[in-house]
Design a protein around this motif. Structure first.
Motif, short mmCIF file in Angstrom:
data_model
loop_
_atom_site.label_atom_id
_atom_site.label_comp_id
_atom_site.label_asym_id
_atom_site.label_seq_id
_atom_site.Cartn_x
_atom_site.Cartn_y
_atom_site.Cartn_z
N GLU A 264 0.82 -1.21 0.00
CA GLU A 264 0.00 0.00 0.00
C GLU A 264 0.86 1.26 0.00
OE1 GLU A 264 -4.12 1.27 2.33
OE2 GLU A 264 -3.07 -0.59 2.84
N LEU A 265 2.01 1.17 0.64
CA LEU A 265 2.90 2.33 0.69
C LEU A 265 3.46 2.69 -0.68
CD1 LEU A 265 4.93 1.50 3.93
CD2 LEU A 265 3.25 3.33 3.66
N ALA A 266 3.48 1.70 -1.60
CA ALA A 266 4.05 1.92 -2.93
C ALA A 266 3.10 2.61 -3.88
CB ALA A 266 4.49 0.58 -3.52
N GLU A 267 1.91 2.99 -3.43
CA GLU A 267 0.91 3.61 -4.30
C GLU A 267 1.51 4.75 -5.13
OE1 GLU A 267 -2.14 4.97 -6.40
OE2 GLU A 267 -2.18 3.08 -5.27
N GLY A 268 1.40 4.63 -6.45
CA GLY A 268 1.88 5.67 -7.37
C GLY A 268 3.35 5.61 -7.67
N GLY A 269 4.10 4.85 -6.87
CA GLY A 269 5.56 4.84 -7.03
C GLY A 269 6.10 3.51 -7.52
N THR A 270 7.26 3.15 -7.00
CA THR A 270 7.96 1.94 -7.41
C THR A 270 8.07 0.98 -6.23
OG1 THR A 270 9.27 3.14 -9.05
CG2 THR A 270 10.12 1.01 -8.33
N ARG B 238 4.91 0.54 -10.01
CA ARG B 238 5.84 -0.02 -11.00
C ARG B 238 6.72 -1.03 -10.25
NH1 ARG B 238 10.10 2.11 -14.50
NH2 ARG B 238 10.79 0.31 -15.73
N LEU B 239 6.90 -2.22 -10.83
CA LEU B 239 7.61 -3.30 -10.14
C LEU B 239 9.04 -3.47 -10.64
CD1 LEU B 239 7.43 -5.72 -8.12
CD2 LEU B 239 6.86 -7.13 -10.12
N ILE B 240 9.97 -3.51 -9.69
CA ILE B 240 11.36 -3.89 -9.97
C ILE B 240 11.73 -4.98 -8.97
CG2 ILE B 240 13.77 -3.14 -10.13
CD1 ILE B 240 12.78 -0.31 -10.62
N SER B 241 12.32 -6.05 -9.45
CA SER B 241 12.74 -7.15 -8.57
C SER B 241 14.23 -7.37 -8.71
CB SER B 241 11.99 -8.44 -8.92
OG SER B 241 10.60 -8.23 -8.95
N ALA B 242 14.81 -8.05 -7.73
CA ALA B 242 16.25 -8.33 -7.78
C ALA B 242 16.56 -9.61 -7.04
CB ALA B 242 17.03 -7.16 -7.17
N THR B 243 17.59 -10.29 -7.49
CA THR B 243 18.05 -11.50 -6.81
C THR B 243 19.48 -11.81 -7.22
OG1 THR B 243 17.58 -13.85 -6.42
CG2 THR B 243 17.19 -13.03 -8.63
N ASN B 244 20.19 -12.49 -6.32
CA ASN B 244 21.52 -12.99 -6.66
C ASN B 244 21.49 -14.51 -6.87
OD1 ASN B 244 21.21 -13.97 -4.09
ND2 ASN B 244 22.88 -12.78 -3.17
N ARG B 245 20.28 -15.06 -6.89
CA ARG B 245 20.13 -16.50 -7.06
C ARG B 245 19.74 -16.83 -8.50
NH1 ARG B 245 16.77 -19.41 -2.50
NH2 ARG B 245 18.02 -21.13 -3.35
#
Length: 457
Positions: free
Chosen positions: A240-246, A286-293
């Motif tokens: 919910e905190l991400a509303e409008g952002g990333t 807007r979704l950004i994901s990250a992983t080192n796996r």
């Protein structure tokens, strides 16, 4: 056809030529010219018949002349000639030999290439201007990357950042891949700052740091009194905190299969329910994901959902490890030394031996490890010049706590030494006792007392 008629025909053909045609003897005396001479050079035919091309060159009618080159080489020669009013001509001289093989005449013909020459000069100026602009763009680009915490001299890193810059303006899911410490979080922030959502929140969720039992409550939030020990006011979750952002899901590969299902549904529908609630909430992000796996391997092993993987992996960006972009190490070192020097109020300089050793290091922790090493060197070195001894001394301390030896220190002393080392490192990094206490999981008064005990300030 009679001989006279042929001569007349040749003369007619000669005079019909648009370009200048000039014939000299072997000494350079002009014998014949075409009528185009006046149009091209501004000279009357009668004024130059019998004149020497060498004399005309001295007078500045045209220069250089092709005659001496043809005499020397005994073959066709082409040059660029300049005439009055800075006109340019493409001049070709052709040798004519008599029956004994001696040079008899030199026939030259010219074509006005002033416009082409001017175009060439213009194109040259344009190339210079383009090169200047290109260099300015590169300077601005490097400055831009540095403002976001990146040094990109290597082609590998430049390519990575170029892709990130291109996708920043498009609301597409991005998956950041790379080893721990390469700068995935920093790159996610850069993409957010370059996106139309830059003025809205950037919410980072470390999927590996939230206990499995609390993930839903932390991620989606919960209503008042949803479970024992929950806040009576309820809580807004990360979603919910991400509303409008990333929304940045770091360490996405650490999610359990059960939570992967819920995150997938949330990403697809962009709707959710708080824990203990029955009101559907909608969020725009807007979704950004990250992983080192290696997510592909996890998918094959049935440890990561394939549908979630494809949903995340719309635009994958792999950040290369530091060892694969060696040309970035030295600029990074200079940048970090300067930054930490300003931060801690003292300019530091690395000895060449230190620089060499840092460049040869494998850097398994990548940029994060390099930053930690340089920050510690700058904070702990008493002189303005960091020597190899400083580096060796720090490496010894990094090997870990002291181990038992005969006639060694007591257990209490060994524990205190280790405690002191931990507190020193925590103080260097966090500075305030509140932050140190938070990171070490203890109270602020305890930290303050320990710092005083070990004289750490």
């Amino acid at each position: 056809m009679k001989k006279g008629s042929r001569l007349e025909e040749n003369e007619a053909i000669l005079q019909s030529l648009l370009d200048d045609f000039l014939v000299t003897d072997a000494k350079g005396l002009i014998l014949r010219v075409s009528h185009a001479m006046k149009q091209l050079y501004g000279l009357e035919e009668k004024d130059i018949i019998g004149e020497s091309v060498y004399e005309l060159e001295k007078q500045g009618v045209f220069t250089p002349i092709v005659t001496p080159l043809v005499k020397e080489k005994k073959e066709r020669v082409t040059i660029i000639q300049t005439a009055k009013e800075n006109k340019k001509f493409l001049v070709t001289g052709v040798p004519v030999f008599d029956e004994k093989g001696r040079l008899w005449r030199i026939a030259t013909y010219s074509h006005d290439v002033t416009e082409l020459a001017n175009m060439k000069d213009y194109l040259g100026e344009m190339e210079d201007e383009m090169e200047r602009v290109k260099n300015e763009i590169q300077i601005l680009r490097n400055r831009y990357f540095q403002e976001h915490g990146f040094i990109a001299h290597s082609p590998e890193m430049k390519s990575c950042l170029d892709v990130a810059h291109q996708v920043a303006s498009v609301d597409v899911n991005v998956l950041l891949l790379g080893e721990s410490g390469v700068g995935k979080t920093q790159l996610a922030k850069m993409i957010h700052q370059e996106s139309p959502r830059r003025k809205e929140p950037f919410i980072e969720v470390n999927c590996g740091a939230i206990p499995d039992s609390l993930f839903e409550a932390e991620f989606f939030g919960y209503e008042a009194g949803a479970f024992t020990g929950s806040s009576q006011k309820g809580k807004i979750g990360f979603a919910e905190l991400a509303e409008g952002g990333t929304l940045f899901l770091d360490e996405i590969g650490e999610l359990s299969l059960a939570h992967q299902v819920k995150v997938l549904k949330f990403i697809q529908e962009k709707t959710f329910y708080r824990v203990g609630g029955n009101k559907q909430r909608k969020v725009n992000f807007r979704l950004i994901s990250a992983t080192n796996r290696p997510l592909e391997e996890l998918v094959e092993e049935k440890k990561f959902r394939e549908d979630l993987y494809f949903r995340l992996n719309v635009v994958p960006i792999t950040i290369p490890p530091l060892r694969e972009r060696a040309s970035d190490i030295i600029p990074l070192i200079h940048y970090l030394v300067d930054s930490f020097g300003k931060k801690y109020g003292g300019k530091k300089e690395l000895e060449p031996q230190v620089m060499q050793e840092l460049c040869n290091k494998e850097w398994k922790g990548n940029v994060r490890e390099l930053m930690n090493v340089l920050e510690r060197l700058i904070v702990t070195s008493s002189s303005n010049k960091i020597t190899k001894e400083h580096l060796q001394s720090m490496n010894k301390k990094q090997k870990g706590p002291a181990v038992f030896q005969e006639n060694s220190k007591s257990l209490t002393e060994l524990i205190e030494d280790y405690e002191k080392t931990i507190l020193q490192e925590a103080y260097i990094k966090h500075k305030t006792t509140v932050k140190i206490a938070e990171k070490l999981g203890t109270s602020q008064p305890t930290v303050a007392r320990k710092l005083k005990k070990y004289k750490i300030n």
